[in-house]
Design an enzyme around this catalytic site. Structure first.
Site, PDB file in Angstrom:
ATOM      1  N   LYS A 128      -7.212  21.795  22.323  1.00 54.87           N
ATOM      2  CA  LYS A 128      -6.447  21.609  23.562  1.00 54.87           C
ATOM      3  C   LYS A 128      -5.726  22.870  23.994  1.00 54.87           C
ATOM      4  O   LYS A 128      -5.133  23.574  23.166  1.00 54.87           O
ATOM      5  CB  LYS A 128      -5.453  20.454  23.342  1.00 54.87           C
ATOM      6  CG  LYS A 128      -4.555  20.104  24.496  1.00 54.87           C
ATOM      7  CD  LYS A 128      -5.278  19.832  25.785  1.00 54.87           C
ATOM      8  CE  LYS A 128      -6.338  18.762  25.681  1.00 54.87           C
ATOM      9  NZ  LYS A 128      -7.264  18.748  26.853  1.00 54.87           N
TER      10      LYS A 128
ATOM     11  N   GLN B 231      -0.973  14.246  26.309  1.00 56.77           N
ATOM     12  CA  GLN B 231      -1.495  13.512  25.147  1.00 56.77           C
ATOM     13  C   GLN B 231      -0.475  13.482  24.012  1.00 56.77           C
ATOM     14  O   GLN B 231      -0.494  12.588  23.180  1.00 56.77           O
ATOM     15  CB  GLN B 231      -2.798  14.167  24.650  1.00 56.77           C
ATOM     16  CG  GLN B 231      -4.000  13.967  25.558  1.00 56.77           C
ATOM     17  CD  GLN B 231      -4.155  15.105  26.543  1.00 56.77           C
ATOM     18  OE1 GLN B 231      -3.174  15.719  26.953  1.00 56.77           O
ATOM     19  NE2 GLN B 231      -5.384  15.394  26.946  1.00 56.77           N
TER      20      GLN B 231
ATOM     21  N   ASP C 244     -11.903  20.627  18.821  1.00 57.76           N
ATOM     22  CA  ASP C 244     -13.009  20.070  19.605  1.00 57.76           C
ATOM     23  C   ASP C 244     -14.344  20.695  19.250  1.00 57.76           C
ATOM     24  O   ASP C 244     -15.394  20.084  19.437  1.00 57.76           O
ATOM     25  CB  ASP C 244     -12.734  20.226  21.101  1.00 57.76           C
ATOM     26  CG  ASP C 244     -11.760  19.162  21.542  1.00 57.76           C
ATOM     27  OD1 ASP C 244     -10.554  19.345  21.329  1.00 57.76           O
ATOM     28  OD2 ASP C 244     -12.221  18.122  22.043  1.00 57.76           O
TER      29      ASP C 244
HETATM   30  O1  MRU Z   1      -8.803  16.551  26.357  1.00 56.93           O
HETATM   31  P1  MRU Z   1      -8.671  15.750  25.095  1.00 56.93           P
HETATM   32  O2  MRU Z   1      -7.491  14.851  25.090  1.00 56.93           O
HETATM   33  O3  MRU Z   1      -9.970  15.032  24.751  1.00 56.93           O
HETATM   34  O4  MRU Z   1      -8.422  16.852  23.961  1.00 56.93           O
HETATM   35  C1  MRU Z   1      -8.344  16.426  22.638  1.00 56.93           C
HETATM   36  C2  MRU Z   1      -7.982  17.487  21.688  1.00 56.93           C
HETATM   37  O5  MRU Z   1      -7.849  18.641  22.020  1.00 56.93           O
HETATM   38  C3  MRU Z   1      -7.865  17.072  20.249  1.00 56.93           C
HETATM   39  O6  MRU Z   1      -6.965  17.902  19.576  1.00 56.93           O
HETATM   40  C4  MRU Z   1      -9.232  17.200  19.573  1.00 56.93           C
HETATM   41  O7  MRU Z   1     -10.207  16.517  20.301  1.00 56.93           O
HETATM   42  C5  MRU Z   1      -9.208  16.708  18.192  1.00 56.93           C
HETATM   43  S1  MRU Z   1      -9.139  14.969  18.106  1.00 56.93           S
HETATM   44  C6  MRU Z   1      -9.242  14.446  16.518  1.00 56.93           C
END
Ligand code: MRU
Length: 337
Positions: free
Chosen positions: A244, A192, A233
């Protein structure tokens, strides 16, 4: 400066930019089918805690679009459970689904219930845009000079329905002349950082470079990082934060190198039912994401793998948490926020 939003609702259809194809291909999924929307969340075609929540809200509202009145309750319940089963860690998903459910429970006998649910999804969407703006404004206060920043994963416009959380703080600071360079962790295994955050920074014209996740310690040792900022999250009442996988590593490194470590997230990411990080459910991804890379097998398929998508950063490693309401300093207590 604006970048491509993760989702748009147009002509009663959800337009999702397919994040698994970025940055090489800019393709859209256009659908009004809640099952296709659930699949998009599971596959990370749309991802990031706030974006998942808003997408699921539209999915649940759309479940009634082509349905006859007598089937409303059955279909709604099925769609609610299907969407709630997609990803367990981001609390925004459950927050948004429950907001739609409240309207359904109160008004299910009204003739225009479908439109009422869509209006609620639109207001959750608009609210998310406003929360992102508030975070960006509050985040400016963490900069005392032009800074070299490191971030992990993607917490930008692609991860929300507004301009992002952590990356929106960086964008706003850049516009005020407060960003020298952004170091972007590639964020294994789904990249990401090197795919999505890099794509956004490039469009915004902000100077950046991508690095492997294991490079961040060396960057800090060389005194090349002034602060680290990431999204979240789910945040427990005591400030323990799920984000993450690899975020905890960074917080430990920051502690060792005496570098401030910030989290930026809307208050919709705070889970008042979780007293501490121990109560946060961590999603385990399919091991295929480690044994294969972009469809190509890179190690033996039968090798076992451990695949948490998120980790928990303990509150004591967090310098401050930036929300749309304010900058929260430790000791954190989000009971009444
Ligand atoms: O697995 P993902 O790509 O959905 O993980 C996303 C993250 O860890 C982001 O840092 C988190 O959702 C914050 S988004 C504003």
């Amino acid at each position: 400066m604006k970048t491509q939003p993760a989702i748009e609702f147009k002509n009663e259809q959800l337009h999702i930019i397919n994040q698994t194809r970025l940055p090489l291909f800019e393709e859209f999924i256009i659908t009004d089918d809640y099952e296709r929307i659930a699949i998009a969340i599971e596959r990370l075609e749309v991802r990031g805690a706030p974006a998942i929540g808003v997408t699921a809200a539209y999915g649940l509202a759309l479940s009634l679009k082509k349905i006859s009145k007598e089937k409303y309750s059955d279909v709604f319940e099925k769609a609610y459970h299907r969407l709630a089963s997609t990803r367990p860690t981001a609390v925004n998903l459950f927050f948004a689904l429950n907001e739609i459910k409240k309207v359904f429970d109160e008004k299910k006998n009204e003739t225009d219930i479908y439109n009422l649910l869509i209006s609620k999804a639109v207001s959750i969407h608009q609210n998310d845009i406003d929360l992102c703006d508030g975070i960006a404004n509050n985040g400016l206060k963490i900069f005392s000079k032009k800074s070299r920043v490191l971030t992990h994963c993607n917490a930008g416009a692609l991860a929300t329905s507004g301009d992002g959380t952590a990356l929106n703080v960086i964008r706003n600071a850049f516009e005020k002349g407060l960003i020298e360079h952004v170091h972007v962790d590639e964020t294994r295994p789904l990249l990401q950082g090197s795919r999505l955050t890099a794509w956004e920074l490039n469009k915004l014209g902000i100077p950046f470079s991508i690095n492997t996740d294991s490079t961040s310690a060396f960057l800090m040792q060389q005194n090349k990082i002034d602060l680290v900022i990431t999204g979240a999250d789910r945040i427990a009442v005591n400030g323990d934060t799920a984000n993450k996988i690899g975020t905890y590593n960074l917080a430990v490194l920051c502690h060792y190198h005496k570098i401030p470590f910030y989290i930026a997230a809307p208050t919709t990411t705070i889970d008042k039912n979780c007293k501490s990080g121990k109560e946060i459910k961590i999603e385990l991804r399919n091991k295929h994401e480690l044994n294969f890379f972009d469809g190509k097998q890179i190690t033996k398929e039968e090798y076992p793998a451990y695949t948490p998508a998120f980790d928990i950063t303990p509150n004591k490693l967090i310098t401050a948490i930036i929300t749309e309401k304010s900058i929260h300093n430790p000791p954190f207590d989000f009971k009444n926020v």
